[in-house]
Design an enzyme around this catalytic site. Structure first.
Site, PDB file in Angstrom:
ATOM      1  N   LYS A   1      52.501  55.077 -24.161  1.00 54.85           N
ATOM      2  CA  LYS A   1      51.661  55.478 -23.023  1.00 54.85           C
ATOM      3  C   LYS A   1      51.635  56.991 -22.789  1.00 54.85           C
ATOM      4  CE  LYS A   1      50.248  51.400 -21.487  1.00 54.85           C
ATOM      5  NZ  LYS A   1      48.794  51.054 -21.542  1.00 54.85           N
TER       6      LYS A   1
ATOM      7  N   GLU B   1      47.275  53.158 -12.195  1.00 51.94           N
ATOM      8  CA  GLU B   1      47.692  51.772 -12.045  1.00 51.94           C
ATOM      9  C   GLU B   1      48.791  51.522 -13.061  1.00 51.94           C
ATOM     10  OE1 GLU B   1      45.343  52.724 -14.039  1.00 51.94           O
ATOM     11  OE2 GLU B   1      45.875  51.678 -15.887  1.00 51.94           O
TER      12      GLU B   1
ATOM     13  N   SER C   1      55.135  49.338 -29.938  1.00 49.26           N
ATOM     14  CA  SER C   1      54.556  50.232 -28.930  1.00 49.26           C
ATOM     15  C   SER C   1      55.544  50.705 -27.873  1.00 49.26           C
ATOM     16  CB  SER C   1      53.363  49.558 -28.266  1.00 49.26           C
ATOM     17  OG  SER C   1      53.745  48.302 -27.748  1.00 49.26           O
TER      18      SER C   1
END
Lengths: 417, 278
Positions: free
Chosen positions: A107, A129, A396
């Site tokens: 991210k 969010e 990830s």
């Protein structure tokens, strides 16, 4: 264009050309677009203009790539998981180690990019969010580094299951705002962040966390994450002397999937696989597999596949992994599926939990529950392949945030509920 | 523009007053009570906006979000919305009726079928919050075939280019969102609203397609409604009415509360003489 930053070997790894761009309105075929309230149309156009201006600016990339190298810790390794490959049988499994980035998940690639855009646009405050909390943590991290005020919207149900990340965000100086509306999960956190942004867009930048939402977010998020796939492509060519046969990523909204898969799109021989959360099983209806079980619809500013009832009411989803628990999916993935470029797979809660333990015991790597879905399906696919073939799986994120869920699942902790 | 909306704004103009546009969510708190409430509000309004409940009302504040949740929990279906519309139309042949909601509900039905049913139920216009002019390609043809006006929104962030785009692409009237925020927030500075409305009217006139401008989002008290009525062609009141449903107990009590509120708003809008803004 890519060689225009003198003195940086690191920067020269990345190709800055934007391929497979959407049309001027942000449409990928019939998907995508900008289905936003009027108040947000102008702010969205301003972000789009700022993005294209920044993307053409060498100074922007110099700073972005410098941060990715020295702050995030890129390039992340591509790791040949030999023990896992041998135990699993079949193709060689390579793991793209996004779990080793600063903050522990992919991210941060995107929040660095959008954070720089926010600063460029002279915004004083960022909002985001978050589902699993990884995007929230990555946003709070960048806000701390850039000295910006930061508010994170998070469903109350997700706060309960990802408490360590809630506390990390607070420690980083962000305010975590619980969302009780609707299903109190990721989709409702997006609704609430949008409601706040409508009222604050003048001084606030919305750092959107996945490759969905209104144009230009799907494009922005994809471009900021293509470092994953571009590195992986160069690394596998160097390590194995050839391209992989299959590239696999889990899909909630699609940010890590677009990041890994996009740079392989024009390599026709590489199969691209998206793994959705099958929850208790696709047949139970309790899952988050919008590509496999949804239909085209409009939510959160874009036309995409949605899990909804016959009358267009968006449905409650289920996944053990908060980061995949979302009823929609990035519009470009919907497009790639209809185009025939994307193959679908799915992993249940149980399969993901088993894959997490398999990787932990075979390689000493504890993956996030989201990434464990990609592992479960990727390992299964590898079993049906030859030993000289290659599967790249996007790892990830790391599993630290999920320990409570895992320990409860294993019966090592008393269930409080 | 639909005959009915044209006539209605002309009548208001002749009376030197703004139109009162009342909003309620269909099926809130349940279909039977909603029928009585919509009829009561229709009786005092020039235009009735009937909200189509949706699971994710992104542009709405807590009051109208709760209305959607109540309506859906009570089992309100899109066909109930059409049936309620038909009931109101039969009772009030001259009332303007706008169906208001979010894109996914009509999209799921298919815009052709949706437009056909909306038109058959007696609606004059449709307002879809999350379909800006740029995405009108998915619905404009269907609305045109079934002679439904497409109401477009403008906001404080709308540039002159966007104002022209809305005047070119929309019909019926322009819905000016008085604040940068969600429904039910506090109304902004009334002078700024008046300036922007005048600006929209000027651009609209210059474009050769002068549309009435109704102002909504944040109009909560009769005094605010009166202030806006002095310069706008219409005043939209939504959250204020919907809040009466949340506050009241029995359906009789709710009906009495809506009727009383609608009367106050009606009087406020009627007595504010157009063109006398201070």
């Amino acid at each position: 264009m890519s060689s225009s930053r003198p003195g940086s070997d690191f920067a020269s790894m990345y190709d800055l050309e934007i391929t497979h761009a959407p049309d001027a309105g942000g449409h990928f075929g019939r998907f995508g677009g900008r289905f936003a309230a009027e108040t947000l149309m102008q702010p969205l156009k301003e972000i789009e203009a700022a993005f294209f201006e920044a993307w053409a600016d060498d100074a922007f990339h110099a700073e972005r790539l410098d941060l990715l190298e020295h702050y995030v810790g890129r390039a992340t390794p591509l790791y040949h998981a030999e023990r896992l490959s041998n135990q699993n049988g079949g193709a060689q499994i390579y793991l793209k180690r996004e779990d080793l980035t600063h903050t522990g998940a992919h991210k941060i690639n995107n929040t660095i990019g959008q954070g720089l855009l926010a600063r460029r646009m002279e915004k004083k405050r960022v909002i985001a969010e978050t589902g699993a909390g990884q995007h929230g943590v990555a946003t709070a991290t960048v806000a701390a580094m850039f000295g910006m005020k930061c508010d994170i919207y998070m469903g109350r149900e997700d706060m309960a299951r990802q408490m360590p990340n809630v506390l990390r965000m607070r420690l980083l100086g962000a305010k975590v705002i619980p969302v009780d509306s609707g299903t109190a999960t990721l989709k409702d956190a997006v609704n609430e962040a949008l409601r706040n942004w409508v009222a604050t867009c003048e001084d606030t930048f919305y750092i959107f966390g996945t490759a969905a939402g209104p144009h230009p977010y799907p494009l922005l998020v994809r471009q900021f994450h293509t470092v994953i796939g571009q590195e992986a492509r160069a690394q596998i060519l160097k390590q194995a002397g050839r391209l992989p046969d299959v590239a696999v990523a889990c899909v909630g909204g699609g940010s890590n999937a677009m990041g890994l898969l996009h740079p392989f799109r024009d390599d026709a021989a590489v199969k691209l696989v998206a793994v959705e959360a099958a929850g208790y099983g696709l047949k139970t209806g309790k899952h988050a597999a919008s590509l496999a079980a949804g239909k085209a619809g409009i939510l959160h500013g874009n036309l995409t596949y949605l899990l909804e009832d016959d009358e267009g009411q968006v449905q409650r989803t289920h996944s053990i992994s908060a980061g995949l628990d979302y009823p929609g999916v990035g519009p470009e993935l919907a497009f790639m599926l209809e185009e025939g470029r994307l193959q679908l797979d799915a992993a249940t809660d149980e399969e993901a939990m088993a894959a997490l333990q398999l990787l932990t015991r075979s390689e000493g790597i504890i993956p996030a529950l989201e990434s464990s879905h990609a592992l479960a399906a990727g390992a299964r696919i590898a079993q049906s392949m030859r030993q000289d073939q290659i599967v790249i799986i996007n790892l990830s994120g790391r599993g630290d945030k999920d320990m409570d869920t895992v320990f409860r699942h294993l019966g090592w902790l008393e269930d409080a509920s | 523009m639909s005959r009915r909306l044209t006539d209605l704004f002309a009548r208001c103009k002749a009376d030197s007053r703004a139109a009162l546009v009342g909003y309620l969510t269909a099926g809130d708190p349940d279909v039977a009570t909603s029928r009585a409430l919509l009829l009561a509000l229709a009786d005092k309004s020039d235009i009735l906006e009937i909200g189509m409940p949706f699971s994710d009302p992104m542009a709405d504040g807590p009051v109208i979000q709760a209305a959607s949740e109540r309506a859906l929990a009570a089992g309100t279906h899109i066909n109930d919305v059409f049936a309620l519309t038909r009931t109101v139309r039969d009772a009030y042949p001259d009332l303007g009726i706008v169906l208001m909601g979010y894109a996914n509900v009509p999209y799921a039905m298919g815009f052709d079928i949706f437009a056909e049913k909306a038109s058959a139920a007696g609606a004059d216009a449709v307002l879809i919050v999350d379909i800006p002019p740029e995405e009108g390609h998915i619905c404009d043809a269907a609305f045109k075939v079934h002679e439904l006006d497409r109401i477009l929104l403008l906001s404080p962030t709308s540039t002159d280019e966007r104002i022209r785009l809305a005047c070119d692409s929309g019909s019926g009237f322009i819905y000016y969102v008085s604040l940068t925020g969600i429904t039910g927030a506090d109304m902004g500075d009334v002078r700024l609203i008046q300036q922007k409305v005048a600006h929209i009217q000027a651009i609209s006139a210059a474009a050769g397609n002068q549309m009435p401008v109704c102002v909504g989002f944040g109009v909560k008290t009769p005094a605010q409604a009166a202030q806006v009525a002095r310069f706008a062609d219409g005043v939209v009141v939504g959250s204020h009415f919907v809040a009466r449903i949340a506050d009241s107990g029995s359906s009789d009590e709710t009906l009495a509360a809506i009727t009383a509120s609608a009367n106050h708003m009606r009087r406020a809008v009627q007595t504010a003489t157009a063109g006398t803004a201070s």
